[in-house]
Design an enzyme around this catalytic site. Structure first.
Site, PDB file in Angstrom:
ATOM      1  N   GLN A 132       1.007  -0.993   0.142  1.00  0.00           N
ATOM      2  CA  GLN A 132       0.075   0.150   0.005  1.00  0.00           C
ATOM      3  C   GLN A 132       0.789   1.201   0.178  1.00  0.00           C
ATOM      4  O   GLN A 132       2.090   1.401   0.617  1.00  0.00           O
ATOM      5  CB  GLN A 132      -0.876   0.075   1.311  1.00  0.00           C
ATOM      6  CG  GLN A 132      -1.779  -1.045   1.255  1.00  0.00           C
ATOM      7  CD  GLN A 132      -3.082  -0.858   0.157  1.00  0.00           C
ATOM      8  OE1 GLN A 132      -3.222   0.176  -0.442  1.00  0.00           O
ATOM      9  NE2 GLN A 132      -3.780  -2.056  -0.007  1.00  0.00           N
ATOM     10  N   TYR A 189      -7.217 -12.542  -4.024  1.00  0.00           N
ATOM     11  CA  TYR A 189      -6.308 -11.453  -4.273  1.00  0.00           C
ATOM     12  C   TYR A 189      -5.580 -10.893  -3.054  1.00  0.00           C
ATOM     13  O   TYR A 189      -5.101 -10.090  -2.783  1.00  0.00           O
ATOM     14  CB  TYR A 189      -6.963 -10.016  -4.969  1.00  0.00           C
ATOM     15  CG  TYR A 189      -8.110 -10.453  -5.850  1.00  0.00           C
ATOM     16  CD1 TYR A 189      -7.690 -10.567  -7.288  1.00  0.00           C
ATOM     17  CD2 TYR A 189      -9.471 -10.669  -5.569  1.00  0.00           C
ATOM     18  CE1 TYR A 189      -8.609 -10.999  -8.207  1.00  0.00           C
ATOM     19  CE2 TYR A 189     -10.407 -10.955  -6.490  1.00  0.00           C
ATOM     20  CZ  TYR A 189     -10.023 -10.920  -7.707  1.00  0.00           C
ATOM     21  OH  TYR A 189     -10.836 -11.375  -8.705  1.00  0.00           O
ATOM     22  N   CYS A 199     -10.561  -0.188  -4.816  1.00  0.00           N
ATOM     23  CA  CYS A 199      -9.805   1.120  -5.139  1.00  0.00           C
ATOM     24  C   CYS A 199     -10.224   1.711  -6.419  1.00  0.00           C
ATOM     25  O   CYS A 199      -9.772   2.784  -6.641  1.00  0.00           O
ATOM     26  CB  CYS A 199      -8.296   0.551  -5.360  1.00  0.00           C
ATOM     27  SG  CYS A 199      -7.927  -0.336  -6.831  1.00  0.00           S
ATOM     28  N   ASP A 242      -9.848  -8.247  -2.200  1.00  0.00           N
ATOM     29  CA  ASP A 242      -9.351  -7.201  -2.754  1.00  0.00           C
ATOM     30  C   ASP A 242      -8.848  -7.019  -4.268  1.00  0.00           C
ATOM     31  O   ASP A 242      -7.576  -7.173  -4.303  1.00  0.00           O
ATOM     32  CB  ASP A 242      -8.083  -6.683  -1.799  1.00  0.00           C
ATOM     33  CG  ASP A 242      -7.486  -5.532  -1.947  1.00  0.00           C
ATOM     34  OD1 ASP A 242      -7.965  -4.541  -2.823  1.00  0.00           O
ATOM     35  OD2 ASP A 242      -6.391  -5.303  -1.218  1.00  0.00           O
TER      36      ASP A 242
END
Length: 447
Positions: free
Chosen positions: A265, A297, A400, A373
């Site tokens: 991240q 993921y 995201c 994710d």
């Protein structure tokens, strides 16, 4: 509409009032029944904008050249690189608190339009109170970054949809230790990957150029930008310039050895914040202890660790109270999975599966809880259909990209799942991007 921009005689300008922020960061206005997406404007402003794309019959794209009636939420840009034309901090001219409100509105809008979720879903979740900040300071939060190198060997940010490299000015996002001393002397048209590890040590790797460079020019299309990103993801020769080729990152009581050119991240506070949100959602909505969980993921397994360990030290959750007996981590990134294997060495509660998620789901045991994710493209119908067919009681979805996230939640709704928790995070401050996490439960009528 004015016929030309005095600074660019070949262009056309218009005066327009913008009233909302669109998904993608441009403000939205209308003229003669046509939608205009205006970059560099704050909703509520009247601006003079130069048309940059009039190839679509239903909308145009434009960029602000003059502020005619400024918003009280406009501030001097805090990003020197963006002010010089870089594509990094596209909302650096908006007060960050106000920008979070705009991002919340964008997320709600795509949940309604793309995900077809009713307004009551948002009203009953934490998103109704806004998008959450991950830190007090809107600058200096990024611990991983990539810089382009121009044909003279100087490093900098890429221009907005352009091949031009903006050098000698820094982006406001990275921790100041990242760009310190980074200037010239690099391989022309290479890329630099710069990472700060948990101890604050800097690691720098140079990636070889991907192809014969083209002359810098502005105005690349969205498709061309995506094609360039695809080329940059291809394997490339690496040259270590500083530090080591792996960086140690710590989340809770565990640490990970992540390749400098691998994924972690960008925001220093994101891993713990997301992990604790997942634990909180799971604890609140799992009717029985989830003995088997999927971490799809899952990369290096940060969320798997949270599911096993409980609270990671940021919130007031109880430690290790989920009762998860096994977590199956699935990812196609072999380097991330190698890092996971090292972190979980000797812990037989973690089972690692290498391969594409859609291909691996059929071989996994029945889950009580699923965490996913996916990348910016989202999970999609095939994966979501397979998850729903496995009938987990609780699903936690991390997204995201707002539009793909909304689409995926709509797909889950079509398979009998309801959103019971929803949060947005300002994980990419000064930009239009927003991270979102949703908790879904299986409707009892489909159980």
């Amino acid at each position: 509409m004015s016929p030309t921009d005095p600074q660019d005689p070949g262009s056309t300008t218009l005066e327009i009032t913008v009233d909302a922020l669109a998904n993608g960061g441009a403000a939205v206005g209308r003229t003669d029944g046509r939608v205009v997406f205006v970059r560099g404007a704050v909703p509520g402003e009247r601006v003079r904008a130069r048309i940059t794309d009039d190839s679509h019959p239903s909308f145009w794209r434009a960029e602000t050249v003059e502020i005619l009636d400024a918003s009280p939420h406009r501030v001097p840009s805090v990003c020197a690189a963006a002010a010089a034309g870089a594509g990094c901090c596209d909302l650096a001219f908006i007060d960050p608190v106000h920008a979070r409100g705009l991002k919340r509105d964008v997320l709600v809008d795509v949940l309604r339009r793309v995900g077809h979720l009713p307004d009551t879903v948002v009203a009953d979740t934490d998103l109704d109170s806004g998008v959450r900040a991950l830190a007090d300071d809107p600058t200096g939060w990024r611990i991983r970054t990539r810089l382009a190198v121009d044909d003279a060997g100087f490093a900098g940010q890429l221009g907005f949809r352009a091949d031009e490299v903006i050098t000698r000015v820094s982006c406001a996002q990275p921790d100041p230790r990242i760009p310190a001393g980074i200037d010239g002397g690099f391989t022309p048209h290479a890329e630099l990957v710069i990472v700060l590890d948990d101890a604050g040590r800097r690691h720098v790797t140079e990636l070889a150029p991907v192809a014969t460079p083209r002359p810098g020019r502005s105005g690349r299309s969205r498709k061309q930008v995506q094609q360039r990103r695809h080329r940059l993801r291809a394997p490339r020769a690496e040259r270590l310039l500083e530090g080591t080729d792996v960086a140690e990152h710590r989340v809770g009581a565990r640490s990970w050895q992540i390749p400098v050119t691998g994924f972690w991240q960008a925001h220093r506070n994101a891993p713990e914040t997301y992990a604790n949100t997942i634990v909180e959602f799971a604890r609140a909505h799992a009717s029985t202890p989830p003995r088997v969980a999927w971490d799809l993921y899952g990369g290096a397994g940060v969320f798997a660790a949270a599911l096993l360990d409980g609270d990671l030290g940021v919130s007031d959750l109880g430690v290790g109270d989920l009762g998860v007996g096994a977590v199956h981590v699935v990812d196609s990134d072999t380097r991330a999975l190698a890092a996971a294997e090292k972190t979980f060495d000797g812990d037989d509660r973690v089972v690692i599966h290498a391969g594409e998620v859609a291909a691996q789901i059929g071989s996994l045991p029945h889950p009580d809880l699923v965490v996913l994710d996916p990348p910016r493209t989202g999970a999609g119908e095939r994966v979501i259909g397979a998850i729903a067919a496995a009938e987990p009681d609780v699903v936690v979805h991390v997204g995201c990209d707002a539009a793909r996230f909304a689409r995926d939640l709509g797909l889950f709704a079509g398979h009998g799942y309801s959103v019971v928790g929803l949060r947005g995070f300002d994980a990419f401050v000064l930009t239009h991007h927003v991270e979102a996490i949703a908790c879904l439960v299986r409707n009892r009528s489909t159980a």
